[in-house]
Scaffold this motif. Structure first.
Motif, PDB file in Angstrom:
ATOM      1  N   VAL A  67       0.833  -1.375   0.167  1.00 44.52           N
ATOM      2  CA  VAL A  67       0.133   0.048   0.316  1.00 44.52           C
ATOM      3  C   VAL A  67       0.734   1.460   0.531  1.00 44.52           C
ATOM      4  N   VAL A  68       2.087   1.245   0.832  1.00 44.21           N
ATOM      5  CA  VAL A  68       2.501   2.562   1.053  1.00 44.21           C
ATOM      6  C   VAL A  68       3.526   2.670  -0.325  1.00 44.21           C
ATOM      7  N   SER A  69       3.898   1.495  -1.128  1.00 42.82           N
ATOM      8  CA  SER A  69       4.626   1.622  -2.263  1.00 42.82           C
ATOM      9  C   SER A  69       3.270   2.156  -3.287  1.00 42.82           C
ATOM     10  N   MET A  70       2.522   2.178  -3.298  1.00 45.38           N
ATOM     11  CA  MET A  70       0.875   2.824  -4.599  1.00 45.38           C
ATOM     12  C   MET A  70       0.782   4.028  -4.178  1.00 45.38           C
ATOM     13  N   ILE A  71       0.498   4.404  -2.600  1.00 42.99           N
ATOM     14  CA  ILE A  71       1.098   5.598  -1.855  1.00 42.99           C
ATOM     15  C   ILE A  71       2.098   7.064  -3.330  1.00 42.99           C
ATOM     16  N   ARG A  72       3.496   6.149  -2.920  1.00 45.53           N
ATOM     17  CA  ARG A  72       4.839   6.664  -2.856  1.00 45.53           C
ATOM     18  C   ARG A  72       4.798   6.268  -4.605  1.00 45.53           C
ATOM     19  N   PRO A  75       4.181   9.467 -10.920  1.00 52.47           N
ATOM     20  CA  PRO A  75       3.798   9.635 -11.649  1.00 52.47           C
ATOM     21  C   PRO A  75       3.905   8.931 -13.191  1.00 52.47           C
ATOM     22  N   ARG A  76       4.884   8.781 -13.668  1.00 53.08           N
ATOM     23  CA  ARG A  76       4.840   8.138 -14.698  1.00 53.08           C
ATOM     24  C   ARG A  76       4.081   7.154 -14.448  1.00 53.08           C
ATOM     25  N   TRP A  78       1.871   5.569 -12.413  1.00 53.35           N
ATOM     26  CA  TRP A  78       0.370   5.714 -12.060  1.00 53.35           C
ATOM     27  C   TRP A  78      -0.096   5.922 -13.351  1.00 53.35           C
ATOM     28  N   LYS A  79       0.754   6.838 -14.191  1.00 56.42           N
ATOM     29  CA  LYS A  79      -0.446   7.583 -15.184  1.00 56.42           C
ATOM     30  C   LYS A  79      -0.419   6.259 -16.373  1.00 56.42           C
ATOM     31  N   LEU A  80       0.726   4.947 -16.247  1.00 53.63           N
ATOM     32  CA  LEU A  80       0.782   3.919 -17.122  1.00 53.63           C
ATOM     33  C   LEU A  80      -0.321   2.853 -16.929  1.00 53.63           C
ATOM     34  N   MET A  81      -0.620   3.205 -15.035  1.00 49.75           N
ATOM     35  CA  MET A  81      -1.816   2.244 -14.268  1.00 49.75           C
ATOM     36  C   MET A  81      -2.287   2.624 -14.757  1.00 49.75           C
ATOM     37  N   ILE A  82      -3.427   3.900 -15.220  1.00 50.52           N
ATOM     38  CA  ILE A  82      -4.444   4.392 -15.495  1.00 50.52           C
ATOM     39  C   ILE A  82      -4.519   3.872 -16.799  1.00 50.52           C
ATOM     40  N   CYS A  83      -3.800   4.265 -17.746  1.00 52.72           N
ATOM     41  CA  CYS A  83      -3.665   3.379 -19.161  1.00 52.72           C
ATOM     42  C   CYS A  83      -4.714   1.794 -19.229  1.00 52.72           C
ATOM     43  N   GLN A  84      -3.890   1.499 -18.174  1.00 48.22           N
ATOM     44  CA  GLN A  84      -3.770  -0.047 -18.153  1.00 48.22           C
ATOM     45  C   GLN A  84      -4.730  -0.702 -17.882  1.00 48.22           C
ATOM     46  N   VAL A  85      -5.353   0.225 -16.951  1.00 42.66           N
ATOM     47  CA  VAL A  85      -7.386  -0.381 -16.497  1.00 42.66           C
ATOM     48  C   VAL A  85      -8.022   0.078 -17.134  1.00 42.66           C
ATOM     49  N   ILE A  86      -7.821   1.205 -17.703  1.00 42.74           N
ATOM     50  CA  ILE A  86      -8.678   2.179 -18.930  1.00 42.74           C
ATOM     51  C   ILE A  86      -8.960   0.901 -20.268  1.00 42.74           C
ATOM     52  N   GLY A  87      -7.366   0.018 -20.736  1.00 43.40           N
ATOM     53  CA  GLY A  87      -7.520  -0.593 -21.497  1.00 43.40           C
ATOM     54  C   GLY A  87      -8.078  -2.115 -21.788  1.00 43.40           C
ATOM     55  N   TRP A  88      -7.868  -2.831 -20.308  1.00 45.46           N
ATOM     56  CA  TRP A  88      -8.697  -3.840 -20.041  1.00 45.46           C
ATOM     57  C   TRP A  88     -10.422  -3.575 -19.869  1.00 45.46           C
ATOM     58  N   THR A 211      15.625   2.112 -15.576  1.00 39.62           N
ATOM     59  CA  THR A 211      17.091   2.099 -15.834  1.00 39.62           C
ATOM     60  C   THR A 211      17.203   3.975 -15.477  1.00 39.62           C
ATOM     61  N   ASP A 212      16.050   4.276 -15.928  1.00 46.19           N
ATOM     62  CA  ASP A 212      16.337   5.230 -15.464  1.00 46.19           C
ATOM     63  C   ASP A 212      16.813   6.338 -13.365  1.00 46.19           C
ATOM     64  N   GLU A 213      17.825   6.488 -13.409  1.00 42.44           N
ATOM     65  CA  GLU A 213      18.398   7.326 -11.653  1.00 42.44           C
ATOM     66  C   GLU A 213      17.220   7.671 -11.547  1.00 42.44           C
ATOM     67  N   THR A 214      16.608   9.189 -12.233  1.00 44.47           N
ATOM     68  CA  THR A 214      15.673   9.680 -11.711  1.00 44.47           C
ATOM     69  C   THR A 214      14.224   9.125 -10.828  1.00 44.47           C
ATOM     70  N   TYR A 215      14.036   7.856 -11.588  1.00 41.90           N
ATOM     71  CA  TYR A 215      12.248   6.883 -11.225  1.00 41.90           C
ATOM     72  C   TYR A 215      12.343   6.934 -10.118  1.00 41.90           C
ATOM     73  N   ARG A 216      12.167   7.552  -8.846  1.00 40.11           N
ATOM     74  CA  ARG A 216      12.180   7.304  -7.774  1.00 40.11           C
ATOM     75  C   ARG A 216      10.704   7.560  -7.235  1.00 40.11           C
ATOM     76  N   ASN A 217      10.507   6.910  -5.595  1.00 41.98           N
ATOM     77  CA  ASN A 217       9.221   7.604  -5.171  1.00 41.98           C
ATOM     78  C   ASN A 217       9.251   8.710  -5.030  1.00 41.98           C
ATOM     79  N   LYS A 218       8.226   8.585  -4.795  1.00 36.19           N
ATOM     80  CA  LYS A 218       8.045   9.855  -3.712  1.00 36.19           C
ATOM     81  C   LYS A 218       8.766  11.209  -3.463  1.00 36.19           C
TER      82      LYS A 218
END
Length: 265
Positions: A67-72, A75-76, A78-88, A211-218
């Motif tokens: 749950v903590v991982s989902m909250i944190r 943003p990218r 989050w956007k991918l998951m929203i697109c996935q839900v819409i697609g399914w 692979t991107d070093e900037t991809y981290r939790n909030k």
């Protein structure tokens, strides 16, 4: 060969540990290599003090950590998951009712047993809809092969992901406005393109995220790819849940199964 390994293992095990005589370097290295080989073959157990222990209590995965991982999550993701839900949701909403759509909207069949002619048309429509789903399965295999062999090397993942959604939307619009069995069956190949896009491209994107070093939790902490993969997988079940919770009561209230594709009412 196994017999020789057992003999070597027995000789090593029976060696006198109280013998403190210096061992030549070459002989010592040879003995270490023999022991390592025996450990790999399963003929000798590694000493407990040499067992790797990389596990830490903080690495334990719990419901709270998920749950903590989902909250944190970034943003990218989050956007991918929203697109996935819409697609399914889009996929399940059309795929589950496609055979009924062909039977009722294209063949003008009815599910009433007292109308024999209408019921026969309904059964023919369901059979033809199954052929369309067969084409969908074949298109899935073909598009997956093309995607892996050529398309992924020539186009970006984001572009291919977007094209999969657009082609699927066009196929649904064609089915909505044109009720022709040949056209509707051919449009089933768009189902395959969407399914391949949903099952492959997001995970390639996710691997690039990591692979991107900037991809981290909030909060700046690093994320694990296993948790992110499980979150993407959950979009499949969330899409099923949304379709079951919304379309089921909607169709039951309207009593009209053709609401997914049919525009004649």
């Amino acid at each position: 060969m196994e017999r020789s390994h057992q003999i070597v293992a027995a000789s090593l095990a029976s060696s006198d540990p109280s013998n403190n005589a210096p061992v030549p370097t070459n002989a010592f290295e040879a003995e270490l290599k023999q022991k390592a080989k025996l450990v790999q073959l399963g003929l000798m157990r590694r000493p407990e003090h040499e067992e790797p222990d990389d596990y830490e209590e903080k690495d334990k995965v719990t419901i709270k950590s998920m749950v903590v991982s989902m909250i944190r999550m970034p943003p990218r993701l989050w956007k991918l998951m929203i697109c996935q839900v819409i697609g399914w949701v889009a996929y399940f909403a059309t795929h589950l009712y496609f055979t009924d759509f062909v039977a009722t909207a294209v063949y003008n069949g009815t599910f009433e047993h007292d109308d024999d002619a209408g019921f026969e048309r309904y059964k023919k429509g369901v059979a033809m809809g199954c052929w369309g789903l067969g084409l969908y399965s074949a298109s899935t295999a073909v598009y997956a092969f093309c995607l892996e062999r050529w398309l992924a090397e020539r186009f970006s993942l984001n572009s291919l992901y977007f094209v999969g959604y657009v082609v699927y939307a066009v196929g649904c619009l064609v089915n909505y406005f044109i009720h022709n069995v040949v056209v509707n069956i051919i449009m089933c190949f768009t189902f395959g393109m969407l399914v391949v896009s949903l099952n492959t491209l997001p995970y390639h994107m996710l691997s690039k995220f990591h692979t991107d070093e900037t991809y981290r939790n909030k909060d700046g902490t690093k994320r694990g790819i296993g948790v992110d993969c499980s979150l993407l997988n959950s979009c499949y079940f969330l899409g099923e849940l949304i379709v079951a919770a919304s379309l089921g009561p909607l169709l039951e209230r309207t009593g009209y199964e053709k609401i997914i594709f049919d525009n004649s009412k």
